[in-house]
Design a protein around this motif. Structure first.
Motif, PDB file in Angstrom:
ATOM      1  N   ILE A   5       0.868  -1.174   0.000  1.00 27.53           N
ATOM      2  CA  ILE A   5       0.000   0.000   0.000  1.00 27.53           C
ATOM      3  C   ILE A   5       0.906   1.226   0.000  1.00 27.53           C
ATOM      4  CG2 ILE A   5      -1.728   1.294   1.281  1.00 27.53           C
ATOM      5  CD1 ILE A   5      -2.684  -1.412   2.398  1.00 27.53           C
ATOM      6  N   ARG A   6       0.690   2.088  -0.979  1.00 26.20           N
ATOM      7  CA  ARG A   6       1.547   3.262  -1.156  1.00 26.20           C
ATOM      8  C   ARG A   6       0.720   4.538  -1.250  1.00 26.20           C
ATOM      9  NH1 ARG A   6       4.922  -0.374  -0.726  1.00 26.20           N
ATOM     10  NH2 ARG A   6       6.170  -1.279  -2.356  1.00 26.20           N
ATOM     11  N   GLU A   7       1.350   5.629  -0.921  1.00 29.56           N
ATOM     12  CA  GLU A   7       0.769   6.957  -1.110  1.00 29.56           C
ATOM     13  C   GLU A   7       1.388   7.523  -2.384  1.00 29.56           C
ATOM     14  OE1 GLU A   7       0.464  11.184   1.272  1.00 29.56           O
ATOM     15  OE2 GLU A   7       1.363   9.455   2.231  1.00 29.56           O
ATOM     16  N   CYS A   8       0.587   8.164  -3.204  1.00 24.60           N
ATOM     17  CA  CYS A   8       1.069   8.738  -4.459  1.00 24.60           C
ATOM     18  C   CYS A   8       2.187   9.735  -4.166  1.00 24.60           C
ATOM     19  CB  CYS A   8      -0.076   9.409  -5.205  1.00 24.60           C
ATOM     20  SG  CYS A   8       0.418  10.030  -6.835  1.00 24.60           S
ATOM     21  N   ALA A   9       3.254   9.709  -4.976  1.00 23.90           N
ATOM     22  CA  ALA A   9       4.415  10.575  -4.772  1.00 23.90           C
ATOM     23  C   ALA A   9       4.183  12.007  -5.234  1.00 23.90           C
ATOM     24  CB  ALA A   9       5.626   9.995  -5.499  1.00 23.90           C
ATOM     25  N   SER A  10       3.069  12.260  -5.878  1.00 24.68           N
ATOM     26  CA  SER A  10       2.764  13.611  -6.323  1.00 24.68           C
ATOM     27  C   SER A  10       2.390  14.480  -5.120  1.00 24.68           C
ATOM     28  CB  SER A  10       1.609  13.589  -7.318  1.00 24.68           C
ATOM     29  OG  SER A  10       1.287  14.877  -7.755  1.00 24.68           O
ATOM     30  N   ASP A  11       2.854  15.717  -5.130  1.00 21.91           N
ATOM     31  CA  ASP A  11       2.597  16.620  -4.006  1.00 21.91           C
ATOM     32  C   ASP A  11       1.127  16.987  -3.860  1.00 21.91           C
ATOM     33  OD1 ASP A  11       5.260  16.657  -3.364  1.00 21.91           O
ATOM     34  OD2 ASP A  11       5.671  18.448  -4.563  1.00 21.91           O
ATOM     35  N   ASP A  12       0.422  17.045  -4.984  1.00 16.41           N
ATOM     36  CA  ASP A  12      -0.971  17.499  -4.945  1.00 16.41           C
ATOM     37  C   ASP A  12      -1.984  16.372  -5.160  1.00 16.41           C
ATOM     38  OD1 ASP A  12      -0.180  17.136  -7.554  1.00 16.41           O
ATOM     39  OD2 ASP A  12      -1.207  18.899  -8.319  1.00 16.41           O
ATOM     40  N   CYS A  13      -1.591  15.140  -4.891  1.00 17.91           N
ATOM     41  CA  CYS A  13      -2.500  13.999  -5.066  1.00 17.91           C
ATOM     42  C   CYS A  13      -2.720  13.289  -3.726  1.00 17.91           C
ATOM     43  CB  CYS A  13      -1.935  13.023  -6.079  1.00 17.91           C
ATOM     44  SG  CYS A  13      -3.025  11.614  -6.387  1.00 17.91           S
ATOM     45  N   PRO A  14      -3.948  13.183  -3.285  1.00 13.81           N
ATOM     46  CA  PRO A  14      -4.223  12.548  -1.995  1.00 13.81           C
ATOM     47  C   PRO A  14      -4.464  11.034  -2.086  1.00 13.81           C
ATOM     48  CG  PRO A  14      -6.216  13.507  -2.831  1.00 13.81           C
ATOM     49  CD  PRO A  14      -5.139  13.824  -3.833  1.00 13.81           C
ATOM     50  N   LEU A  15      -4.304  10.446  -3.258  1.00 12.41           N
ATOM     51  CA  LEU A  15      -4.687   9.045  -3.446  1.00 12.41           C
ATOM     52  C   LEU A  15      -3.691   8.062  -2.842  1.00 12.41           C
ATOM     53  CD1 LEU A  15      -5.997   9.141  -7.109  1.00 12.41           C
ATOM     54  CD2 LEU A  15      -7.303   9.253  -4.994  1.00 12.41           C
ATOM     55  N   VAL A  16      -4.233   6.930  -2.433  1.00 11.67           N
ATOM     56  CA  VAL A  16      -3.463   5.801  -1.936  1.00 11.67           C
ATOM     57  C   VAL A  16      -3.775   4.645  -2.869  1.00 11.67           C
ATOM     58  CG1 VAL A  16      -3.172   4.222   0.005  1.00 11.67           C
ATOM     59  CG2 VAL A  16      -3.617   6.632   0.428  1.00 11.67           C
ATOM     60  N   PHE A  17      -2.775   3.814  -3.180  1.00 18.85           N
ATOM     61  CA  PHE A  17      -2.985   2.719  -4.122  1.00 18.85           C
ATOM     62  C   PHE A  17      -2.234   1.478  -3.664  1.00 18.85           C
ATOM     63  CE2 PHE A  17       0.757   5.000  -5.456  1.00 18.85           C
ATOM     64  CZ  PHE A  17       1.642   4.015  -5.829  1.00 18.85           C
ATOM     65  N   VAL A  18      -2.575   0.348  -4.269  1.00 21.26           N
ATOM     66  CA  VAL A  18      -1.875  -0.906  -4.010  1.00 21.26           C
ATOM     67  C   VAL A  18      -0.911  -1.119  -5.165  1.00 21.26           C
ATOM     68  CG1 VAL A  18      -2.099  -3.388  -3.724  1.00 21.26           C
ATOM     69  CG2 VAL A  18      -3.813  -1.876  -2.736  1.00 21.26           C
ATOM     70  N   ASP A  19       0.361  -1.210  -4.869  1.00 24.36           N
ATOM     71  CA  ASP A  19       1.388  -1.400  -5.887  1.00 24.36           C
ATOM     72  C   ASP A  19       1.456  -2.877  -6.255  1.00 24.36           C
ATOM     73  OD1 ASP A  19       3.573  -1.435  -7.522  1.00 24.36           O
ATOM     74  OD2 ASP A  19       4.998  -0.750  -6.015  1.00 24.36           O
ATOM     75  N   THR A  20       0.899  -3.214  -7.394  1.00 21.20           N
ATOM     76  CA  THR A  20       0.905  -4.604  -7.844  1.00 21.20           C
ATOM     77  C   THR A  20       1.962  -4.841  -8.914  1.00 21.20           C
ATOM     78  OG1 THR A  20      -0.840  -4.119  -9.449  1.00 21.20           O
ATOM     79  CG2 THR A  20      -1.525  -4.984  -7.294  1.00 21.20           C
ATOM     80  N   SER A  21       2.845  -3.872  -9.119  1.00 21.54           N
ATOM     81  CA  SER A  21       3.909  -4.062 -10.101  1.00 21.54           C
ATOM     82  C   SER A  21       4.881  -5.131  -9.603  1.00 21.54           C
ATOM     83  CB  SER A  21       4.654  -2.750 -10.348  1.00 21.54           C
ATOM     84  OG  SER A  21       5.341  -2.341  -9.198  1.00 21.54           O
ATOM     85  N   ARG A  22       5.535  -5.794 -10.511  1.00 16.84           N
ATOM     86  CA  ARG A  22       6.408  -6.893 -10.128  1.00 16.84           C
ATOM     87  C   ARG A  22       7.550  -6.466  -9.204  1.00 16.84           C
ATOM     88  NH1 ARG A  22       8.083 -11.261 -14.595  1.00 16.84           N
ATOM     89  NH2 ARG A  22      10.103 -10.297 -14.602  1.00 16.84           N
ATOM     90  N   PRO A  23       8.268  -5.384  -9.512  1.00 12.71           N
ATOM     91  CA  PRO A  23       9.338  -4.998  -8.585  1.00 12.71           C
ATOM     92  C   PRO A  23       8.849  -4.251  -7.347  1.00 12.71           C
ATOM     93  CG  PRO A  23       9.371  -3.570 -10.499  1.00 12.71           C
ATOM     94  CD  PRO A  23       8.341  -4.639 -10.766  1.00 12.71           C
ATOM     95  N   GLY A  24       7.610  -3.793  -7.366  1.00  9.18           N
ATOM     96  CA  GLY A  24       7.080  -3.073  -6.212  1.00  9.18           C
ATOM     97  C   GLY A  24       7.640  -1.676  -6.067  1.00  9.18           C
ATOM     98  N   ALA A  25       7.938  -1.035  -7.198  1.00  4.62           N
ATOM     99  CA  ALA A  25       8.576   0.282  -7.164  1.00  4.62           C
ATOM    100  C   ALA A  25       7.711   1.379  -7.768  1.00  4.62           C
ATOM    101  CB  ALA A  25       9.900   0.204  -7.915  1.00  4.62           C
TER     102      ALA A  25
END
Length: 59
Positions: free
Chosen positions: A13-33
């Motif tokens: 579970i990650r928080e978006c790295a954008s300064d103006d985005c409040p979204l949280v998402f699940v990182d399902t990418s293979r490397p998890g990056a």
């Protein structure tokens, strides 16, 4: 929601790295990056800002 927070993806579970985005998402990418909630939304904005900053310093 409880299953998500305590399940196998709880560490992704990650928080978006954008300064103006409040979204949280699940990182399902293979490397998890993954850094942004969506490349089409926040990733492109970030990359465009970086490009413009590089061009401004080159000129």
């Amino acid at each position: 929601m409880i299953e998500l927070l305590s399940g196998p993806f709880s560490g992704r579970i990650r928080e978006c790295a954008s300064d103006d985005c409040p979204l949280v998402f699940v990182d399902t990418s293979r490397p998890g990056a993954r850094r942004w909630c969506a490349m089409e939304r926040c990733g492109n904005r970030h990359k465009l800002r970086a490009l413009r900053a590089r061009r401004a310093t080159d000129a």
